[in-house]
Design a protein around this motif. Structure first.
Motif, short mmCIF file in Angstrom:
data_model
loop_
_atom_site.label_atom_id
_atom_site.label_comp_id
_atom_site.label_asym_id
_atom_site.label_seq_id
_atom_site.Cartn_x
_atom_site.Cartn_y
_atom_site.Cartn_z
N GLU A 54 0.87 -1.19 0.00
CA GLU A 54 0.00 0.00 0.00
C GLU A 54 0.90 1.23 0.00
OE1 GLU A 54 -3.59 0.54 1.01
OE2 GLU A 54 -4.10 -1.54 0.56
N VAL A 55 0.62 2.13 -0.94
CA VAL A 55 1.38 3.36 -1.03
C VAL A 55 0.39 4.51 -1.19
CG1 VAL A 55 3.13 4.65 -2.31
CG2 VAL A 55 3.28 2.16 -2.18
N ARG A 56 0.28 5.34 -0.19
CA ARG A 56 -0.63 6.49 -0.25
C ARG A 56 0.12 7.71 -0.75
NH1 ARG A 56 -6.01 5.49 -0.06
NH2 ARG A 56 -6.41 3.89 1.47
N ILE A 57 -0.39 8.31 -1.80
CA ILE A 57 0.18 9.55 -2.32
C ILE A 57 -0.92 10.60 -2.30
CG2 ILE A 57 1.18 10.69 -4.33
CD1 ILE A 57 2.46 8.05 -5.08
N ARG A 58 -0.73 11.61 -1.48
CA ARG A 58 -1.68 12.72 -1.40
C ARG A 58 -0.91 14.02 -1.31
NH1 ARG A 58 -4.29 9.06 -2.78
NH2 ARG A 58 -6.26 8.32 -2.01
N PRO A 59 -1.28 15.02 -2.02
CA PRO A 59 -2.33 15.01 -3.03
C PRO A 59 -1.89 14.17 -4.23
CG PRO A 59 -1.15 17.10 -3.11
CD PRO A 59 -0.60 16.33 -1.93
N LEU A 60 -2.88 13.80 -5.05
CA LEU A 60 -2.58 13.03 -6.24
C LEU A 60 -1.73 13.86 -7.20
CD1 LEU A 60 -6.08 11.41 -6.86
CD2 LEU A 60 -4.02 10.27 -6.01
N PRO A 61 -0.82 13.23 -7.92
CA PRO A 61 -0.01 13.96 -8.91
C PRO A 61 -0.90 14.59 -9.98
CG PRO A 61 0.90 11.78 -8.51
CD PRO A 61 -0.44 11.82 -7.83
N LEU A 62 -0.52 15.76 -10.44
CA LEU A 62 -1.31 16.50 -11.42
C LEU A 62 -0.68 16.39 -12.81
CD1 LEU A 62 -2.03 19.76 -9.40
CD2 LEU A 62 -3.48 17.72 -9.63
N LEU A 63 -1.54 16.39 -13.82
CA LEU A 63 -1.08 16.32 -15.19
C LEU A 63 -0.19 17.51 -15.54
CD1 LEU A 63 -1.17 14.93 -17.96
CD2 LEU A 63 -3.27 16.19 -18.45
N LYS A 64 -0.49 18.68 -14.99
CA LYS A 64 0.30 19.87 -15.32
C LYS A 64 1.74 19.76 -14.83
CE LYS A 64 -0.73 22.90 -11.40
NZ LYS A 64 0.63 23.23 -11.02
N ASP A 65 2.01 18.91 -13.82
CA ASP A 65 3.36 18.71 -13.29
C ASP A 65 3.97 17.38 -13.74
OD1 ASP A 65 3.02 21.07 -11.75
OD2 ASP A 65 1.98 19.91 -10.21
N PHE A 66 3.24 16.66 -14.56
CA PHE A 66 3.59 15.28 -14.92
C PHE A 66 4.74 15.21 -15.91
CE2 PHE A 66 2.73 11.81 -18.01
CZ PHE A 66 2.92 10.74 -17.17
N LYS A 67 5.67 14.29 -15.64
CA LYS A 67 6.72 13.93 -16.58
C LYS A 67 6.83 12.41 -16.53
CE LYS A 67 11.29 14.91 -18.20
NZ LYS A 67 12.48 15.71 -18.12
N PRO A 68 6.58 11.74 -17.64
CA PRO A 68 6.57 10.27 -17.61
C PRO A 68 7.93 9.69 -17.25
CG PRO A 68 6.49 11.08 -19.87
CD PRO A 68 6.36 12.27 -18.97
N PHE A 69 7.88 8.54 -16.57
CA PHE A 69 9.07 7.74 -16.25
C PHE A 69 10.02 8.43 -15.27
CE2 PHE A 69 8.05 7.21 -20.87
CZ PHE A 69 7.29 6.07 -20.72
N GLU A 70 9.55 9.40 -14.53
CA GLU A 70 10.41 10.12 -13.60
C GLU A 70 10.24 9.66 -12.15
OE1 GLU A 70 12.80 12.74 -14.10
OE2 GLU A 70 12.65 11.87 -16.10
N ASN A 71 9.25 8.82 -11.88
CA ASN A 71 8.98 8.35 -10.54
C ASN A 71 9.13 6.83 -10.51
OD1 ASN A 71 7.24 7.31 -8.27
ND2 ASN A 71 7.03 9.51 -7.90
N GLU A 72 9.78 6.29 -9.50
CA GLU A 72 9.99 4.84 -9.48
C GLU A 72 8.70 4.04 -9.31
OE1 GLU A 72 11.15 3.13 -5.17
OE2 GLU A 72 12.65 4.44 -6.04
#
Length: 124
Positions: A104-122
């Motif tokens: 279980e991995v809780r991420i809050r707030p959820l990542p936003l598309l405006k800040d999104f860069k693919p393949f940058e998070n493990e």
């Protein structure tokens, strides 16, 4: 009405930092299904990012990834709404599972598309 713009979502196929050499990237497939914005990338496997529009923002809610390196198949699923993350690596020839992660991995707030860069998070 423009909500945002980004130069990070789509990478250059022939970036200057690689002296114009092809980097394996391509323009993602973009679709909307059942109210979800889906970005499908076919670089180093198949990845799908799903976003929902919530309170004026596109939030990342689901990530999936499948990669085959010729010997092993890696499958990853991450539901950011529930926090359920799984990753399995299997040897294709024998079907032996050599890695199986469920957590279980809780991420809050959820990542936003405006800040999104693919393949940058493990995780996604």
């Amino acid at each position: 009405e423009l909500l945002f713009s980004s130069t990070e979502i789509i990478e250059a196929m022939y970036p200057t930092e690689k002296n114009g050499a092809y980097n394996g990237s391509q323009i993602p497939d973009v679709s909307i299904e059942k109210g979800k914005l889906q970005l499908d990338f076919y670089s180093n496997g198949n990845s799908r990012y799903e976003f929902i529009y919530n309170h004026g923002k596109f939030e990342l809610t689901h990530f999936s990834y499948v990669h085959w390196d010729g010997k092993k198949i890696t499958e990853t699923e991450f539901n950011l709404l529930t926090g359920k993350y799984s990753k399995q690596v299997e040897i294709q020839e024998t079907s032996e599972v050599i890695e199986n992660i469920k957590k279980e991995v809780r991420i809050r707030p959820l990542p936003l598309l405006k800040d999104f860069k693919p393949f940058e998070n493990e995780l996604y």
